[in-house]
Design an enzyme around this catalytic site. Structure first.
Site, short mmCIF file in Angstrom:
data_model
loop_
_atom_site.label_atom_id
_atom_site.label_comp_id
_atom_site.label_asym_id
_atom_site.label_seq_id
_atom_site.Cartn_x
_atom_site.Cartn_y
_atom_site.Cartn_z
N ARG A 71 0.82 -1.22 0.00
CA ARG A 71 0.00 0.00 0.00
C ARG A 71 0.86 1.27 0.00
NH1 ARG A 71 -5.61 -0.32 2.30
NH2 ARG A 71 -6.30 -2.27 1.40
N ARG A 74 -3.54 6.86 0.95
CA ARG A 74 -4.00 8.09 1.61
C ARG A 74 -3.00 8.79 2.50
NH1 ARG A 74 -9.30 5.16 3.61
NH2 ARG A 74 -7.69 3.60 3.63
N ARG A 120 -7.37 11.88 -5.31
CA ARG A 120 -8.60 11.23 -4.82
C ARG A 120 -9.72 12.23 -4.53
NH1 ARG A 120 -11.98 8.92 -3.46
NH2 ARG A 120 -11.92 7.58 -1.63
N ASP A 127 -7.26 -2.87 -6.72
CA ASP A 127 -7.71 -3.51 -5.48
C ASP A 127 -8.01 -4.98 -5.77
OD1 ASP A 127 -8.57 -2.68 -2.59
OD2 ASP A 127 -9.99 -4.18 -3.27
N TYR A 129 -14.93 -12.01 0.66
CA TYR A 129 -15.65 -10.76 0.44
C TYR A 129 -16.91 -11.00 -0.39
CZ TYR A 129 -11.86 -7.95 2.36
OH TYR A 129 -10.94 -7.39 3.20
O1 CP3 Z 1 -0.32 -1.88 -2.28
C1 CP3 Z 1 -0.64 -1.02 -3.11
O2 CP3 Z 1 -0.22 0.16 -3.07
C2 CP3 Z 1 -1.53 -1.42 -4.30
C3 CP3 Z 1 -2.90 -1.19 -4.16
C4 CP3 Z 1 -3.76 -2.07 -3.25
C5 CP3 Z 1 -4.96 -1.57 -2.66
N1 CP3 Z 1 -5.58 -2.62 -2.04
C6 CP3 Z 1 -5.44 -0.19 -2.77
C7 CP3 Z 1 -6.55 0.28 -1.92
C8 CP3 Z 1 -3.65 -3.42 -2.91
C9 CP3 Z 1 -2.55 -4.42 -3.22
C10 CP3 Z 1 -4.82 -3.77 -2.15
C11 CP3 Z 1 -5.07 -5.11 -1.65
C12 CP3 Z 1 -6.24 -5.37 -0.77
N2 CP3 Z 1 -7.47 -4.77 -0.80
C13 CP3 Z 1 -6.27 -6.39 0.22
C14 CP3 Z 1 -5.15 -7.35 0.52
C15 CP3 Z 1 -4.05 -6.76 1.30
C16 CP3 Z 1 -4.42 -6.32 2.70
O3 CP3 Z 1 -4.36 -5.10 2.94
O4 CP3 Z 1 -4.75 -7.18 3.50
C17 CP3 Z 1 -7.54 -6.34 0.82
C18 CP3 Z 1 -8.03 -7.22 1.93
C19 CP3 Z 1 -8.30 -5.31 0.16
C20 CP3 Z 1 -9.73 -4.94 0.38
C21 CP3 Z 1 -9.90 -3.52 0.69
N3 CP3 Z 1 -9.74 -2.49 -0.23
C22 CP3 Z 1 -10.31 -2.94 1.90
C23 CP3 Z 1 -10.58 -3.71 3.17
C24 CP3 Z 1 -10.38 -1.56 1.70
C25 CP3 Z 1 -10.91 -0.51 2.65
C26 CP3 Z 1 -9.94 -0.23 3.75
C27 CP3 Z 1 -9.28 1.08 3.50
O5 CP3 Z 1 -8.05 1.15 3.64
O6 CP3 Z 1 -10.02 2.04 3.20
C28 CP3 Z 1 -9.97 -1.28 0.37
C29 CP3 Z 1 -9.86 0.05 -0.30
C30 CP3 Z 1 -8.51 0.43 -0.81
N4 CP3 Z 1 -7.69 -0.39 -1.57
C31 CP3 Z 1 -7.87 1.70 -0.69
C32 CP3 Z 1 -6.64 1.60 -1.37
C33 CP3 Z 1 -5.61 2.69 -1.55
C34 CP3 Z 1 -8.45 2.91 -0.02
C35 CP3 Z 1 -9.29 3.64 -1.03
C36 CP3 Z 1 -9.40 5.12 -0.81
O7 CP3 Z 1 -8.57 5.89 -1.35
O8 CP3 Z 1 -10.37 5.53 -0.14
#
Ligand code: CP3
Length: 349
Positions: A27, A31, A40, A76, A153
């Site tokens: 990640r 943010r 964003r 994602d 999910y």
């Molecule tokens: O790593 C990176 O920079 C690449 C991008 C990436 C995102 N999500 C961007 C994202 C990757 C590799 C993921 C993987 C992901 N997504 C996982 C597996 C890894 C982990 O963290 O366990 C899971 C379980 C998800 C599911 C997911 N997506 C959740 C639970 C959420 C909400 C939580 C949160 O942080 O808001 C997301 C949204 C998400 N995915 C964001 C980002 C940058 C936030 C979106 C925003 O800008 O509001």
């Protein structure tokens, strides 16, 4: 492949001596970066994922600030669910929500086998665009969720603490559960192949919730399809990293897994992971595993923890070590702390 091996991350993943210690952060685009929040503020998250131009831009943002060895494509793990027929939304503060949760044979029958090129080609375009901004020694990482974590999910309709619906399906409708995992597995193989064709030099499979099952259930109902996806991905000619999430116990079940790198959660010591994996006959490169919350600590604490992990990895004589956090960076991470991590790492190694 000789060209790829010049990339420090790929070399470490293959058990070769890298020209320098590879480092990136899960990640790393997100943010905590003001430049990400600026983008964003103008587009929704999914719109950002679907715009190759903007996705490439935010993927490259952390590489402009830090001396990183890899970019991970901004997307994602739930994006492919939209191509299978579910609607994905991110409610403020609620995390992801998927419509029409899969709870029965009829729900499963409504899902489509996504066409990775037609439905998800924008991810490939974003990879190709991002690559134009990378140096030849930097690795372009593509990724997908592992079938179980994506299924969790799709079944729950979002995140969960207890995974009750997942377990209800697994225990009461095992054939539907297996059918869903098979479908996700097939889509994931096509999706990863499309990413490699578009320029991904390495792949990562996120199985964040694998630790929610007992070892026996994971072995019986999840590991076979996970192994198929990993074997397929390896056949694409790039190294693959598997993240089994939290729970050191999961390492016991990974014997026979033909994977190049295991990404270690921050709660597990690299030494424990390596001991268990070696006991299971699995000698891989390890990735990790700084606690992402350490990054809120004062500079000297951050630097000390980085040295501790590097020394631990060195003393274990691992097949390879890719420095990373042990789970994704959090939105409150102070951006300057990542500069301390990299500075310490470069002077230690
Ligand atoms: O790593 C990176 O920079 C690449 C991008 C990436 C995102 N999500 C961007 C994202 C990757 C590799 C993921 C993987 C992901 N997504 C996982 C597996 C890894 C982990 O963290 O366990 C899971 C379980 C998800 C599911 C997911 N997506 C959740 C639970 C959420 C909400 C939580 C949160 O942080 O808001 C997301 C949204 C998400 N995915 C964001 C980002 C940058 C936030 C979106 C925003 O800008 O509001």
């Amino acid at each position: 492949m000789s060209d790829l091996s010049l990339k420090p991350l790929v070399a470490a993943a293959r058990g070769l001596k890298p020209s320098r210690q590879p480092v990136w952060f899960m990640r790393q685009a997100g943010r905590y970066l003001p430049e990400y929040r600026a983008v964003r503020s103008k587009v929704e998250f999914l719109e950002l994922c679907r715009s190759p131009e903007l996705a490439a831009e935010v993927t490259l943002q952390p590489l402009r600030r830090y001396d990183l060895d890899a970019a991970i494509i901004f997307s994602d793990i739930l994006v492919p669910c939209t191509a299978m027929g579910q609607t994905l939304t991110f409610d403020k503060g609620e995390g992801p929500v998927l419509s029409q949760p899969v709870r029965s044979a009829a729900d499963l029958a409504k899902l489509r086998r996504a066409d990775a090129v037609k439905d998800l080609g924008y991810v490939g375009e974003a990879i190709a665009k991002t690559k134009m901004g990378l140096r030849s020694d930097q690795t372009m990482i593509g990724f997908a969720g592992a079938p179980f974590t994506v299924a969790s999910y799709m079944i729950e309709g979002g995140g969960s603490k207890t995974f009750t619906e997942v377990k209800r399906l697994l225990f009461k409708e095992p054939a539907v559960f297996a059918g869903l995992l098979d479908l996700i597995g097939e889509v994931t193989c096509d999706y990863l192949a499309m990413q490699v064709k578009s320029g991904a030099d390495a792949l990562m499979l996120f199985d964040t919730w694998a630790g929610q099952l007992t070892g026996a259930d994971y072995l019986r109902s999840v590991l076979p399809v996970t192994k198929r996806v990993i074997a397929y991905a390896r056949g694409l000619g790039v190294p693959i990293t598997y993240f089994p999430g939290q729970g050191v116990d999961r390492m016991f079940e990974l014997s026979g897994l033909e994977v190049d790198v295991i990404s270690v959660d921050w709660r597990t010591r690299l030494s424990s992971a390596s001991k268990i994996l070696r006991g299971a006959g699995l000698e891989t490169c390890l990735q990790g595993n700084l606690d992402p919350q350490i990054l809120i600590a004062p500079e000297n604490t951050v630097r000390q923890r980085v040295r501790e992990i590097l020394a631990e990895a060195r003393d274990l004589k691992l097949k390879g070590h890719i420095f990373n956090v042990g789970h994704g960076l959090l939105p409150h991470t102070p951006p300057e702390s990542l500069s301390w991590v990299i500075d310490e790492l470069r002077s230690f190694t």
